[in-house]
Design an enzyme around this catalytic site. Structure first.
Site, short mmCIF file in Angstrom:
data_model
loop_
_atom_site.label_atom_id
_atom_site.label_comp_id
_atom_site.label_asym_id
_atom_site.label_seq_id
_atom_site.Cartn_x
_atom_site.Cartn_y
_atom_site.Cartn_z
N SER A 38 0.80 -1.22 0.00
CA SER A 38 0.00 0.00 0.00
C SER A 38 0.84 1.27 0.00
O SER A 38 0.32 2.35 -0.30
CB SER A 38 -0.94 0.01 1.20
N LYS A 92 1.19 4.67 6.98
CA LYS A 92 0.70 5.52 5.89
C LYS A 92 1.37 6.89 5.95
O LYS A 92 2.03 7.24 6.92
CB LYS A 92 -0.82 5.70 6.00
#
EC number: 3.4.21.89
Length: 229
Positions: A38, A92
């Site tokens: 991701s 993230k």
């Protein structure tokens, strides 16, 4: 009892080392293997990232309890946080600060009404992984803003992504908006919503080591001790 005391005395150096390791990993630095893509191309599957646990808070070792704040997250930081909504630890990039209005139009980030800067990278750019599966299909783009350092993101228009567009959202106080650099293959704040500050565990700042764990476990030597930005 006497035997126990003798064992402790004879091994006090090793026991002190274990205690220091406990404190360091619990409150100062920690490391995490990354199982998903991701954050490609910044972080690849099989990278082991090192996290500065004192970047934002002083924490009770191996807990989520903050004793005091030591710093504030900045836009562009790669952050490790314990997401209650996803039930997982996530890594993230922070793109939205408290009070910001965040909007996404065709994978392009708009911060407080201003588009971030985008530069499409050439196919042979040396910063892009050269071969699959490290090199995922799609377009590699350098993204930045006035207060966010340039970093490479990946978009893949061939994939269906329901979160490629998002209407304006004002980030509440004491919360943060996160996105993965692999914009069409990341479950982040577009899916789970904003993350409260209490979930932030630390800032990822370097890749300790890396191996192709989806293939043959061969090491990616060029990624050892590579700084994250």
């Amino acid at each position: 009892m006497t035997k126990l005391i003798t064992i402790l005395k004879n091994n006090r150096g090793f026991l002190l080392f274990l205690l220091l390791l406990f404190v360091v990993r619990g409150s100062v630095i920690d490391w995490h293997p990354v199982p998903t893509g991701s954050m490609k191309p910044t972080i690849l599957e099989g990278d082991v990232i090192v996290e500065n646990k004192m970047a934002y808070d002083l924490q009770v070792p191996f807990t989520d309890i903050s004793l005091m704040q030591l710093g504030q997250p900045e836009r562009g930081d790669i952050i490790v946080f314990s997401s209650e909504k996803s039930g997982k630890r996530l890594i993230k990039r922070l793109v939205g600060l408290p009070g910001d209005t965040i909007e996404i139009v065709n994978n392009q980030l708009i911060i407080n009404g201003t588009f971030a800067n985008y530069e499409t990278l050439p196919e042979k750019d040396e910063r892009i992984p050269k071969m699959a599966p490290d090199r995922a299909p799609g377009t590699y783009i350098m993204e930045s803003s006035d207060d966010m350092d340039p970093h490479i993101m990946l978009i893949d228009q061939s994939k269906y992504n329901a979160y490629r567009n998002m209407p304006p959202l004002t980030v509440p106080e004491q919360t943060y908006f996160f996105m993965g650099d692999n914009r069409d293959n990341s479950s982040d704040s577009r899916v789970y919503g904003v993350a409260p500050r209490s979930e932030l565990r630390g800032r990822a700042f370097v890749i300790l080591l890396s191996a192709r764990h989806l293939e043959d476990w061969s090491p990616r030597w060029e990624r050892f001790w590579k700084s994250l930005y």
